[in-house]
Design a protein around this motif. Structure first.
Motif, short mmCIF file in Angstrom:
data_model
loop_
_atom_site.label_atom_id
_atom_site.label_comp_id
_atom_site.label_asym_id
_atom_site.label_seq_id
_atom_site.Cartn_x
_atom_site.Cartn_y
_atom_site.Cartn_z
N GLY A 182 0.80 -1.22 0.00
CA GLY A 182 0.00 0.00 0.00
C GLY A 182 0.84 1.27 0.00
O GLY A 182 2.04 1.25 -0.27
N ASP A 183 0.17 2.38 0.32
CA ASP A 183 0.82 3.69 0.36
C ASP A 183 1.52 3.88 1.70
O ASP A 183 0.90 3.74 2.76
CB ASP A 183 -0.22 4.81 0.19
N LEU A 184 2.80 4.20 1.65
CA LEU A 184 3.60 4.30 2.86
C LEU A 184 4.25 5.68 2.97
O LEU A 184 4.56 6.31 1.98
CB LEU A 184 4.69 3.23 2.86
N GLU A 185 4.43 6.11 4.20
CA GLU A 185 5.12 7.35 4.50
C GLU A 185 6.26 7.05 5.46
O GLU A 185 6.35 5.98 6.05
CB GLU A 185 4.17 8.36 5.14
N GLY A 186 7.14 8.02 5.64
CA GLY A 186 8.25 7.87 6.57
C GLY A 186 9.56 8.25 5.93
O GLY A 186 9.63 8.52 4.73
N GLU A 187 10.61 8.31 6.73
CA GLU A 187 11.94 8.62 6.21
C GLU A 187 12.37 7.54 5.23
O GLU A 187 12.28 6.34 5.52
CB GLU A 187 12.93 8.71 7.38
N LEU A 209 5.15 -4.84 -3.65
CA LEU A 209 4.77 -3.58 -4.28
C LEU A 209 4.36 -2.57 -3.22
O LEU A 209 3.63 -2.92 -2.28
CB LEU A 209 3.61 -3.79 -5.25
N SER A 210 4.79 -1.35 -3.37
CA SER A 210 4.33 -0.29 -2.47
C SER A 210 4.38 1.05 -3.18
O SER A 210 5.06 1.23 -4.19
CB SER A 210 5.16 -0.24 -1.18
N GLY A 211 3.64 2.00 -2.63
CA GLY A 211 3.62 3.36 -3.16
C GLY A 211 3.70 4.36 -2.04
O GLY A 211 4.24 4.07 -0.97
N GLY A 212 3.12 5.53 -2.24
CA GLY A 212 3.13 6.56 -1.20
C GLY A 212 4.20 7.59 -1.43
O GLY A 212 4.73 7.74 -2.54
N GLU A 213 4.54 8.30 -0.37
CA GLU A 213 5.55 9.36 -0.48
C GLU A 213 6.41 9.36 0.76
O GLU A 213 5.94 9.71 1.85
CB GLU A 213 4.89 10.72 -0.68
N THR A 214 7.66 8.97 0.61
CA THR A 214 8.59 9.05 1.73
C THR A 214 9.15 10.46 1.83
O THR A 214 8.89 11.31 0.98
CB THR A 214 9.74 8.04 1.56
N THR A 215 9.92 10.70 2.84
CA THR A 215 10.59 11.99 3.02
C THR A 215 12.08 11.77 3.19
O THR A 215 12.53 10.67 3.53
CB THR A 215 10.05 12.75 4.24
N VAL A 216 12.84 12.81 2.95
CA VAL A 216 14.29 12.77 3.15
C VAL A 216 14.70 13.97 3.98
O VAL A 216 14.44 15.11 3.58
CB VAL A 216 15.05 12.78 1.80
N THR A 217 15.30 13.72 5.11
CA THR A 217 15.91 14.80 5.89
C THR A 217 17.33 14.98 5.37
O THR A 217 18.18 14.12 5.54
CB THR A 217 15.92 14.46 7.39
N ASN A 276 2.54 9.57 -7.48
CA ASN A 276 3.64 9.49 -6.53
C ASN A 276 4.56 8.31 -6.75
O ASN A 276 4.71 7.83 -7.86
CB ASN A 276 3.13 9.54 -5.09
N ASP A 277 5.16 7.81 -5.67
CA ASP A 277 6.25 6.85 -5.81
C ASP A 277 5.73 5.44 -6.11
O ASP A 277 4.61 5.07 -5.71
CB ASP A 277 7.08 6.81 -4.53
N PHE A 278 6.59 4.67 -6.76
CA PHE A 278 6.30 3.27 -7.04
C PHE A 278 7.54 2.46 -6.70
O PHE A 278 8.64 2.80 -7.13
CB PHE A 278 5.94 3.07 -8.52
#
Length: 426
Positions: free
Chosen positions: A276-281, A310-318, A411-413
């Motif tokens: 599924g759609d994932l978030e996080g660093e 398989l996953s999607g979503g939008e990670t973040t980068v510090t 978004n991301d794949f």
């Protein structure tokens, strides 16, 4: 038939993009009556392709203006396409935002507005609120992008510094009927978050925007602080009468692309596992994916190989280093280091808009021998990860994926292919 791992992963990425392209998803969602006059406005990385789809499907009179990212334009005959900067707004975005507002001002109840919305619209349709300069917004946007704030937090701030977001565009269109057609690029597909919700109610507050800026240690000038403390900075809230003629329709979402890729996985005789759609660093999300891949390879849990995660979503980068690369390159480099050359595991990570962050690649590919090949080139994964240089790592291996602008954006794949079981950790 012999499986080509890299070709399969690239095919899955192409399948995910195609499933979300405006030419596939927009026409069927338009009103049944397409014979009247319509004013078309739009913003986002898919805006030009969406405008093309409208021109092909609409039978009546069309006019209007859409803004997309530089290089993401398309040839339209009735709708003007303008290009502007993303992810940090520029003068072109501000100018087109003013023109959009002028275009929908003084409309009548009989008028119809079609608003084409996709990811990137928040910075592309940039019109600062009263007393705030574009340079103020640019500085705050850059700081947010580097801070590790997630998309919902960034958009909360953006909405309260804008003259057009957070429902204000719908308010400007009143009393015309507004049809918003949106391609989601955010986890959860929330209408209030996609491009900062120009035509929908916003439940967030100016106080929350101030709290987010404080939490990430982002310094703001006194004029910005004064505006956020001013009641006029509040966005359009649920129940506002100006939204009664505004209709929102989601026409593509990340899940559709994951489902399409999963169908292609099955057709290849493999088993898909959709996270599924994932978030996080990004590098932390990579560690979780690596753990799942290793459990599959060593123990056949939760599914047996051969399979594709398989996953999607939008990670973040510090951002702490000085290297190049967006969140997908960062994720894939983190995955490469965490898997440490686990045999039979291949991976791809890419942004469906064709641009990973601000680079010229969509993403990259990882193979079981990525670490070995990098070492032969004198390239250290750990050092590149510490410098946020995922782009440089995969460029050295000639494993960047370059698609050019895809003119869509869900978004991301990410796809991780696990080919076989292993008796022990290598």
């Amino acid at each position: 038939m012999t499986l080509d791992p890299q070709r399969l992963l690239r095919d899955l990425f192409d399948t995910a993009i195609a499933a979300a392209h405006p030419r596939q998803v927009l026409a069927d969602q338009l009103p049944a009556d397409r014979s009247g006059r319509a004013i078309v406005i739009g913003a986002g990385k898919a805006a030009a392709a969406m405008a093309q789809a409208i021109e092909e499907a609409w039978e009546g009179e069309l006019s209007g203006l859409v803004v997309t990212r530089y290089g993401h334009g398309a040839d339209c005959t009735r709708i003007e396409v303008v290009e502007a900067a993303h992810p940090v707004p520029d003068d072109a975005g501000e100018r087109v935002a003013r023109r959009v507002l002028e275009l929908v001002s003084n409309l009548e109840e009989s008028d119809r507005v079609i608003f084409l919305l996709s990811g990137g619209g928040s910075s592309l349709l940039a019109l600062p609120a009263e007393g705030i300069s574009l340079s103020d917004k640019q500085a705050i946007n850059k700081a947010l992008l580097r801070s590790g704030a997630h998309i919902g937090e960034m958009n909360c701030v953006r909405k309260h510094l804008s003259a057009i977001k957070g429902g204000r565009l719908a308010k400007a269109c009143w009393p015309a009927t507004v049809y918003t057609y949106a391609i989601s690029d955010v986890p959860g597909d929330q209408a209030t978050v996609i491009a900062s919700g120009p035509t929908v109610a916003d439940p967030t507050t100016s106080a929350q925007a101030l709290e987010i800026l404080a939490r990430y240690g982002i310094e703001i000038p006194e004029n910005v602080r004064a505006w956020l403390n001013d009641p006029r900075s509040e966005t359009v809230k649920p129940g506002d009468p100006c939204l009664s003629r505004s209709h929102f329709q989601l026409i593509a979402r990340p899940q559709q692309s994951l489902d399409a890729a999963a169908h292609r996985v099955r057709a290849a005789g493999l088993t898909p596992l959709i996270l599924g759609d994932l978030e996080g660093e990004a590098r932390e999300v990579a560690k979780v994916h690596a753990g799942i891949a290793r459990q599959i390879a060593l123990h056949g849990q939760p599914i047996e190989p051969p399979c594709v995660i398989l996953s999607g979503g939008e990670t973040t980068v510090t951002v702490r280093g000085n290297g190049r690369g967006g969140r997908n390159a960062e994720f894939l480099l983190g995955l490469t280091e965490a898997l440490n050359g686990l045999p039979g595991v291949y991976a791809l990570a890419g942004d469906t808009d064709g641009i990973d962050g601000s680079e010229d690649n969509a993403g990259a590919l990882m193979t079981p021998d990525s670490l070995e090949r990098a070492a032969a080139c004198g390239v250290s994964a750990a050092e590149r990860l510490a410098d946020n240089d995922g782009y440089g790592f995969f460029a050295a291996l000639d494993d960047l994926i370059v698609t050019g602008p895809t003119r869509t954006n869900v978004n991301d794949f990410r796809a991780i292919l696990v080919l076989e079981r292993h008796t022990d950790d290598h």
